[in-house]
Motif scaffolding. Sequence first.
Motif, PDB file in Angstrom:
ATOM      1  N   GLU A  45      13.210  47.037   3.085  1.00 25.81           N
ATOM      2  CA  GLU A  45      13.325  46.294   1.832  1.00 25.81           C
ATOM      3  C   GLU A  45      14.540  45.379   1.909  1.00 25.81           C
ATOM      4  OE1 GLU A  45      15.223  47.982  -1.637  1.00 25.81           O
ATOM      5  OE2 GLU A  45      13.737  47.056  -2.953  1.00 25.81           O
ATOM      6  N   ARG A  47      16.963  43.552  -0.255  1.00 30.99           N
ATOM      7  CA  ARG A  47      17.420  43.386  -1.639  1.00 30.99           C
ATOM      8  C   ARG A  47      18.129  42.036  -1.733  1.00 30.99           C
ATOM      9  NH1 ARG A  47      18.198  47.403  -5.618  1.00 30.99           N
ATOM     10  NH2 ARG A  47      19.463  45.766  -6.495  1.00 30.99           N
ATOM     11  N   ARG A  74      16.212  41.996  -7.704  1.00 27.81           N
ATOM     12  CA  ARG A  74      16.192  42.910  -8.847  1.00 27.81           C
ATOM     13  C   ARG A  74      16.758  42.306 -10.132  1.00 27.81           C
ATOM     14  NH1 ARG A  74      13.114  45.773  -8.622  1.00 27.81           N
ATOM     15  NH2 ARG A  74      13.569  47.349  -7.064  1.00 27.81           N
ATOM     16  N   HIS A 132      12.758  50.906 -13.437  1.00 30.31           N
ATOM     17  CA  HIS A 132      13.934  51.703 -13.058  1.00 30.31           C
ATOM     18  C   HIS A 132      14.700  52.107 -14.298  1.00 30.31           C
ATOM     19  CE1 HIS A 132      12.902  48.675 -10.094  1.00 30.31           C
ATOM     20  NE2 HIS A 132      13.195  49.579  -9.187  1.00 30.31           N
ATOM     21  N   LYS A 159       5.699  51.403  -9.027  1.00 32.12           N
ATOM     22  CA  LYS A 159       6.838  52.194  -8.546  1.00 32.12           C
ATOM     23  C   LYS A 159       7.761  52.538  -9.713  1.00 32.12           C
ATOM     24  CE  LYS A 159      10.673  50.836  -6.962  1.00 32.12           C
ATOM     25  NZ  LYS A 159      11.553  49.857  -6.346  1.00 32.12           N
ATOM     26  N   MET A 188      10.506  58.139  -7.407  1.00 32.34           N
ATOM     27  CA  MET A 188      11.705  58.751  -6.825  1.00 32.34           C
ATOM     28  C   MET A 188      12.701  59.029  -7.921  1.00 32.34           C
ATOM     29  SD  MET A 188      12.566  55.174  -5.174  1.00 32.34           S
ATOM     30  CE  MET A 188      10.808  54.932  -5.378  1.00 32.34           C
ATOM     31  N   ARG A 198      13.116  63.262  -3.630  1.00 33.77           N
ATOM     32  CA  ARG A 198      12.504  62.305  -2.700  1.00 33.77           C
ATOM     33  C   ARG A 198      11.680  63.001  -1.625  1.00 33.77           C
ATOM     34  NH1 ARG A 198      15.610  56.853  -3.315  1.00 33.77           N
ATOM     35  NH2 ARG A 198      16.483  57.277  -5.354  1.00 33.77           N
ATOM     36  N   TYR A 210      12.152  55.607  -0.574  1.00 34.63           N
ATOM     37  CA  TYR A 210      13.295  54.767  -0.204  1.00 34.63           C
ATOM     38  C   TYR A 210      14.469  55.582   0.302  1.00 34.63           C
ATOM     39  CZ  TYR A 210      11.037  50.849  -2.575  1.00 34.63           C
ATOM     40  OH  TYR A 210      10.167  49.860  -2.940  1.00 34.63           O
ATOM     41  N   ASN A 217      22.389  52.324  -1.818  1.00 30.17           N
ATOM     42  CA  ASN A 217      22.426  51.449  -2.995  1.00 30.17           C
ATOM     43  C   ASN A 217      21.823  52.094  -4.236  1.00 30.17           C
ATOM     44  OD1 ASN A 217      19.722  51.228  -2.320  1.00 30.17           O
ATOM     45  ND2 ASN A 217      19.608  49.039  -2.713  1.00 30.17           N
ATOM     46  N   ALA A 218      21.630  53.416  -4.188  1.00 32.37           N
ATOM     47  CA  ALA A 218      21.171  54.117  -5.398  1.00 32.37           C
ATOM     48  C   ALA A 218      21.616  55.572  -5.293  1.00 32.37           C
ATOM     49  CB  ALA A 218      19.656  54.031  -5.527  1.00 32.37           C
ATOM     50  N   GLN A 221      19.930  58.841  -2.774  1.00 29.68           N
ATOM     51  CA  GLN A 221      19.177  58.426  -1.568  1.00 29.68           C
ATOM     52  C   GLN A 221      19.625  59.226  -0.341  1.00 29.68           C
ATOM     53  OE1 GLN A 221      20.352  54.350  -1.332  1.00 29.68           O
ATOM     54  NE2 GLN A 221      18.301  53.584  -1.762  1.00 29.68           N
TER      55      GLN A 221
END
Length: 234
Positions: A45, A47, A74, A132, A159, A188, A198, A210, A217-218, A221
């Motif tokens: 991905e 971003r 985003r 999100h 998603k 997720m 996850r 992810y 970045n989250a 994860q």
Amino acid sequence: MPQLDSSKNLLHSSQPLVVGAVSSAATLEALASDPSLAEGCDLLELRLDSIDLAPDESRPLAQKLTLPLLITARHPEEGGLYNLDATERATLLDTHLDLATLMDVELRSALELEKVIAKAKARNVGVIGSFHDFNATPGDEVLRGAGDFALQFKLEAVKVATTLQSPNDLARLIQLVAAEKRLPVAAMGMGNLGRASRLVLAKCGSLLNYGYVGESNAPGQWAASELKKLLNAL
Ligand SMILES: O=C1C[C@@](O)(C(=O)O)C[C@@H](O)[C@@H]1O
């Protein structure tokens, strides 16, 4: 290396896929010179909001990548950086569309991004409608409603990434992926239960799972390479 795999192949994979989120220019540069950094990823991905490069800088790097690309710019209210407005996000997506196999747009942006969505569809780039919540997991009507919206806008997948405040929130995401039969679904969790979620969600039917390449970045994860190893071991 654009469009390495068809979006249909990816979106109808019988196996859960690992998406490596690339969220900085430094990581994109590193991957462009060393593809082994994407170990464990089925796709990457980009971003585009947080990589923060002009298209004439990011494109030559993206062209060197050897995995199918999912492009994302985003929305600022769903975790996007640099407060980009719809026009700026559409331009970022548009200028990378020829390199992409999949594109992510927030469901809330489906109308304002309709031109780039139509362009993606014309190029057989699969469009994922996303939602999100960095604070909580909304009620079941909202979670199920995400799929309804994605179908209404004729998007190819849905998603959902939400913050888990309790095991019950995780149970509701599991129920969502298990029950959604209309289109491919990815779900997720974020927060303390994020990592556990996850693994479980990937095994219960979440298609796109992810992890990060370079820097996380989250919250919640795994590194993408570790996520792949764990999923293979389960
Ligand atoms: O929406 C998502 C999921 C994500 O936020 C995560 O929780 O891993 C990572 C983002 O890069 C991606 O766009």
